[in-house]
Design an enzyme around this catalytic site. Structure first.
Site, mmCIF file in Angstrom:
data_model
loop_
_atom_site.group_PDB
_atom_site.id
_atom_site.type_symbol
_atom_site.label_atom_id
_atom_site.label_comp_id
_atom_site.label_asym_id
_atom_site.label_seq_id
_atom_site.Cartn_x
_atom_site.Cartn_y
_atom_site.Cartn_z
ATOM 1 N N THR A 192 -33.692 33.598 34.685
ATOM 2 C CA THR A 192 -33.021 34.462 35.636
ATOM 3 C C THR A 192 -31.525 34.304 35.450
ATOM 4 O O THR A 192 -31.041 33.194 35.380
ATOM 5 C CB THR A 192 -33.400 34.067 37.084
ATOM 6 O OG1 THR A 192 -34.812 33.931 37.181
ATOM 7 C CG2 THR A 192 -32.931 35.107 38.064
ATOM 8 N N SER A 396 -19.126 52.226 41.480
ATOM 9 C CA SER A 396 -18.002 53.087 41.879
ATOM 10 C C SER A 396 -16.678 52.369 41.691
ATOM 11 O O SER A 396 -16.618 51.176 41.449
ATOM 12 C CB SER A 396 -18.155 53.516 43.326
ATOM 13 O OG SER A 396 -18.169 52.387 44.183
#
Length: 396
Positions: A192, A396
């Site tokens: 992970t 964004s």
């Protein structure tokens, strides 16, 4: 994440063991101007390595490269960049990874096939500017290599992390050091997030692989922050042999597991937007596999995670979650405790819910299946407004 909830970051990390140099530099991949390219180099005398990778079928270009490069068990260096995942970027992206390894190999005068590459950041972006910055950053980092460069390297691999993660474990004459990044998309699949671990113990590649898989199976593979598996996950273990000491393999594996557990807990404590670090202990299961399946079913249950965010010890959501598994147990015999208070006994109410205080960040949920002698622990966190906001605005 509040300052008082952070786990201590230990030492130099990957440069704590003898025989390693590292660096971290700013190459302009991040709009913040912060460091974004790191290099870890093994100076030997051994150049042994092992790695585990995401089991996601959608794999980033650095994973595809590194899976091939690790096959001979020889690793001279690892180059890592943040600020771009280099995933789903077509043949151009794979060429970028290949050129990164070639550039590092040329400077180090080694084979490109002995250089692993790791990337992290936004999926589906990458152009000539990205490639140029990665290559320039690789050159700059290699020019700044230092035996004290572990801190800078750990800072350069951060993305949404609020702080760097490092750990060191020392035994009689040999040391293991590591660094990790990860704050979201934390779900298991052999490994992970991005992790580099180093040791100056004398071990060959096969021994490293055995120890690494033992360690990750009970640490990183049981960290399940949000149920979302990345395309770029990789844990790499390098051995320099510079201590001249060959440890017992079981002793080494235990020490490695201790270090990986430390890093996994640091990752859990920095999960995006989290206000609770949740430890789910499943006891008296028929098998370890059953215990893991039950624990993970709760860790991935959004109703449970939002209840914890609201400081609500809703044990009914725990039973509903574990009832979806194929594990062997009687749902009407299960006990459930929150922070030491047993709220459910044999599938029925026990103590009043108001006896449980869920305001502290650490949260312990114990699920007693009463079906056997096996157990497992899963690490997760709650689901908060901040997590939703951060991930809705990520690109964004």
């Amino acid at each position: 994440m509040t300052a008082d909830s952070e786990l201590a970051v230990t030492g130099e990390g990957v440069t704590a063991p003898q025989g390693f140099e590292a660096a971290g530099v700013a190459a302009g991949l991040k709009s913040t101007g912060k460091p974004d390219v790191a290099v870890v180099v093994n100076r030997g005398p051994l150049k042994a390595g092992a790695a585990v990778f995401t089991s996601n079928r959608a794999k980033a270009n650095p994973i595809l490269w590194s899976q091939q490069a690790i096959r001979d068990g020889v690793v001279e260096a690892v180059v890592l960049n943040s600020g771009g995942a280099n995933c789903f970027t077509g043949s151009f992206g794979f060429q970028t990874t290949h050129q990164t390894a070639e550039r590092a190999a040329e400077i180090l005068q080694v084979s490109p096939g002995d250089v692993l590459v790791c990337s992290t950041g936004l999926i589906g972006t990458g152009d000539e500017t990205f490639r140029a910055k990665v290559l320039a950053g690789t050159e700059a980092a290699l020019a700044e290599l230092s035996p004290d460069g572990g801190i800078a390297a750990s800072e350069a691999i951060m993305t949404t992390d609020s702080h760097a993660k490092r750990a060191v474990v020392t035994r009689d004459g040999w040391t293991i050091g590591g660094m990790a990044k990860g704050a979201g998309m934390l779900a298991p699949g052999l490994a992970t997030m991005l992790v580099v671990v180093t040791t100056d113990a004398v071990l060959d590649a096969k021994e490293l692989d055995t120890a690494l898989r033992r360690a990750t199976a009970v640490t990183f593979d049981r960290l399940d922050s949000d149920g979302c598996m990345s395309t770029n996950d990789q844990v790499t273990l390098l051995a320099s042999g510079a201590s001249g000491i060959r440890p017992d393999l079981d002793e080494f594996a235990l020490a490695l597991t201790e270090l990986c557990a430390d890093l996994a807990q640091q990752l859990q404590g920095d999960a995006e937007g989290a206000s609770h670090d949740i430890t789910i202990q499943v006891t008296h299961a028929a098998s370890v596999a059953d215990a893991v399946e039950v624990g993970r079913s709760v860790a991935r249950n959004n109703l449970f995670k939002t209840a914890i965010f609201g400081n609500d010890p809703n044990w009914g959501r725990v039973l509903a979650a574990i009832g979806t598994t194929q594990a062997s147990f009687d749902p009407y015999a299960v006990d459930v405790s929150f922070n030491g208070v047993r709220l459910c006994s044999a599938g029925a109410p026990d103590r009043p819910r108001d006896e449980v205080d869920l305001t502290p960040r650490p949260t312990l949920v114990v699920i007693d299946l009463k079906a056997g002698d096996a157990e497992a622990t899963i690490l997760t966190n709650d689901l908060t407004h901040d997590y939703v906001h951060e991930n809705s605005a990520y690109s964004s």
